[in-house]
Design a protein around this motif. Structure first.
Motif, mmCIF file in Angstrom:
data_model
loop_
_atom_site.group_PDB
_atom_site.id
_atom_site.type_symbol
_atom_site.label_atom_id
_atom_site.label_comp_id
_atom_site.label_asym_id
_atom_site.label_seq_id
_atom_site.Cartn_x
_atom_site.Cartn_y
_atom_site.Cartn_z
ATOM 1 N N ALA A 21 0.890 -1.198 0.184
ATOM 2 C CA ALA A 21 -0.055 0.325 -0.124
ATOM 3 C C ALA A 21 0.785 0.993 0.026
ATOM 4 O O ALA A 21 0.784 2.415 -0.354
ATOM 5 C CB ALA A 21 -0.853 -0.003 1.307
ATOM 6 N N ARG A 22 2.056 0.952 0.515
ATOM 7 C CA ARG A 22 2.931 2.562 0.450
ATOM 8 C C ARG A 22 4.294 2.790 -0.525
ATOM 9 O O ARG A 22 4.934 3.005 -0.994
ATOM 10 C CB ARG A 22 3.766 2.515 1.663
ATOM 11 N N GLY A 23 4.309 1.782 -1.904
ATOM 12 C CA GLY A 23 4.622 1.489 -2.905
ATOM 13 C C GLY A 23 5.989 0.901 -2.635
ATOM 14 O O GLY A 23 6.968 0.966 -3.975
ATOM 15 N N ASP A 24 5.651 -0.399 -1.643
ATOM 16 C CA ASP A 24 7.280 -1.067 -1.991
ATOM 17 C C ASP A 24 6.785 -2.218 -2.523
ATOM 18 O O ASP A 24 5.909 -3.244 -2.480
ATOM 19 C CB ASP A 24 7.067 -1.374 -0.085
ATOM 20 N N GLN A 25 7.501 -2.026 -3.630
ATOM 21 C CA GLN A 25 7.897 -3.061 -5.432
ATOM 22 C C GLN A 25 8.484 -4.153 -4.449
ATOM 23 O O GLN A 25 7.893 -5.307 -4.616
ATOM 24 C CB GLN A 25 8.931 -3.098 -6.585
ATOM 25 N N ASN A 26 9.364 -4.421 -3.413
ATOM 26 C CA ASN A 26 9.880 -6.079 -2.923
ATOM 27 C C ASN A 26 8.765 -6.068 -2.305
ATOM 28 O O ASN A 26 8.859 -7.408 -2.378
ATOM 29 C CB ASN A 26 11.371 -5.435 -2.000
ATOM 30 N N ALA A 27 8.564 -5.708 -1.479
ATOM 31 C CA ALA A 27 6.958 -6.167 -0.760
ATOM 32 C C ALA A 27 5.581 -6.698 -1.340
ATOM 33 O O ALA A 27 6.053 -8.220 -1.449
ATOM 34 C CB ALA A 27 6.696 -5.727 -0.044
ATOM 35 N N GLN A 58 -3.435 -12.631 -13.243
ATOM 36 C CA GLN A 58 -2.845 -10.847 -13.813
ATOM 37 C C GLN A 58 -3.422 -10.068 -13.054
ATOM 38 O O GLN A 58 -2.954 -8.662 -12.546
ATOM 39 C CB GLN A 58 -2.251 -10.820 -15.286
ATOM 40 N N GLU A 59 -4.451 -10.078 -13.593
ATOM 41 C CA GLU A 59 -5.608 -8.547 -14.073
ATOM 42 C C GLU A 59 -5.643 -8.334 -11.842
ATOM 43 O O GLU A 59 -5.427 -7.834 -11.306
ATOM 44 C CB GLU A 59 -6.879 -8.384 -13.738
ATOM 45 N N VAL A 60 -6.047 -9.375 -10.963
ATOM 46 C CA VAL A 60 -6.024 -9.772 -9.311
ATOM 47 C C VAL A 60 -5.207 -8.930 -9.128
ATOM 48 O O VAL A 60 -5.380 -8.294 -7.867
ATOM 49 C CB VAL A 60 -6.238 -11.020 -9.339
ATOM 50 N N LEU A 61 -3.652 -9.255 -9.258
ATOM 51 C CA LEU A 61 -2.384 -8.994 -8.579
ATOM 52 C C LEU A 61 -2.387 -7.751 -8.933
ATOM 53 O O LEU A 61 -2.013 -7.017 -7.979
ATOM 54 C CB LEU A 61 -1.324 -10.410 -8.953
ATOM 55 N N VAL A 62 -2.265 -7.104 -9.964
ATOM 56 C CA VAL A 62 -2.462 -5.790 -10.373
ATOM 57 C C VAL A 62 -3.163 -5.054 -10.099
ATOM 58 O O VAL A 62 -3.445 -3.433 -9.341
ATOM 59 C CB VAL A 62 -2.628 -5.277 -11.518
ATOM 60 N N GLU A 63 -4.509 -5.317 -9.505
ATOM 61 C CA GLU A 63 -5.876 -4.998 -8.800
ATOM 62 C C GLU A 63 -4.970 -4.524 -7.729
ATOM 63 O O GLU A 63 -5.376 -3.763 -6.846
ATOM 64 C CB GLU A 63 -7.351 -6.021 -8.681
ATOM 65 N N VAL A 64 -4.600 -6.096 -6.574
ATOM 66 C CA VAL A 64 -3.954 -6.304 -5.855
ATOM 67 C C VAL A 64 -2.866 -4.682 -5.545
ATOM 68 O O VAL A 64 -2.586 -4.191 -4.261
ATOM 69 C CB VAL A 64 -3.026 -7.303 -5.477
ATOM 70 N N TRP A 65 -1.902 -4.678 -6.297
ATOM 71 C CA TRP A 65 -0.740 -3.396 -5.892
ATOM 72 C C TRP A 65 -1.413 -1.706 -6.116
ATOM 73 O O TRP A 65 -0.758 -1.200 -5.234
ATOM 74 C CB TRP A 65 -0.042 -3.356 -6.995
ATOM 75 N N ARG A 66 -2.537 -1.877 -6.633
ATOM 76 C CA ARG A 66 -3.493 -0.419 -6.941
ATOM 77 C C ARG A 66 -4.330 -0.706 -5.363
ATOM 78 O O ARG A 66 -4.903 0.732 -5.253
ATOM 79 C CB ARG A 66 -3.992 -0.462 -8.252
ATOM 80 N N THR A 67 -4.734 -1.451 -4.983
ATOM 81 C CA THR A 67 -5.837 -1.043 -4.550
ATOM 82 C C THR A 67 -5.543 -1.834 -2.592
ATOM 83 O O THR A 67 -6.415 -1.856 -1.854
ATOM 84 C CB THR A 67 -7.207 -2.098 -5.090
ATOM 85 N N ALA A 68 -4.312 -1.826 -2.367
ATOM 86 C CA ALA A 68 -3.449 -2.649 -1.474
ATOM 87 C C ALA A 68 -3.915 -1.689 0.010
ATOM 88 O O ALA A 68 -4.599 -2.485 0.863
ATOM 89 C CB ALA A 68 -2.318 -2.986 -1.461
#
Length: 190
Positions: A21-27, A58-68
């Motif tokens: 949610a804070r934009g941590d790509q490694n997380a 893939q769409e779900v995981l992108v949504e997780v990235w955007r809406t965490a």
């Protein structure tokens, strides 16, 4: 068990989602590795097409990235939240595919069914033919023969006169009188 003690504990899914949610790509990479197999398993069980299941995953995981940031730990576990997203997305895909199939089926049926205008035109033409036949019965025999030869068989006035063995003037008069009676019978204005 690792040599030298217990294995170091990595962050759990809830902690990973907080970091994502804070934009941590490694997380996100760690979260992806932890849940992608389960998400793909769920989407494959709902979708018949493996390629679509992969796409939805893939769409779900992108949504997780955007809406965490929308994840609320008080309402359930991180895995439950992610799997709910996956289930909803897969069901949406199934419904979308069904709707597309239904639209194509309706379009195919419309292509097989004559257009309303065609049916209307056929009915009107049939009614007009019946009215012409009825009106033709109201003509004298000479008028009916003259109209039939001239307008339905394509003969000239002179040919009609020769076939009926009548003077040309008589044929023209019978044709004119016959056409006037037809016009009146059919209700056509002058």
């Amino acid at each position: 068990m690792f040599i030298g003690g217990p294995a170091p504990r990595g962050p759990n899914l809830e902690e990973l989602l907080g970091l994502v949610a804070r934009g941590d790509q490694n997380a996100f990479a760690a979260l992806y590795d932890a849940v992608s197999g389960s998400v793909l398993g769920l989407t494959r069980s709902l979708l018949r097409d493996p390629a679509q299941a992969e796409e939805v995953t893939q769409e779900v995981l992108v949504e997780v990235w955007r809406t965490a940031a929308r994840f609320e730990p008080a309402r359930g576990s991180a895995m439950a939240w992610i799997m709910t997203l996956a289930h909803r997305r897969a069901v949406d895909r199934v419904r979308s595919a069904q709707s597309a199939s239904d639209r194509e089926e309706r379009a195919a049926l419309l292509n097989r069914t004559p257009a309303f205008d065609e049916v209307t035109e056929q009915v009107e033409a049939r009614l007009e033919r019946e009215q012409v036949r009825r009106c033709m019965q109201g003509l004298t025999e000479l008028q009916r023969q003259s109209v039939t030869l001239a307008y339905y068989r394509g003969r000239t006035y002179r040919e009609v006169a020769e076939l009926l063995q009548l003077p040309l003037g008589t044929v023209k008069t019978r044709l004119r009188d016959g056409l006037i009676r037809l016009r009146d019978c059919m209700g056509v204005g002058a």
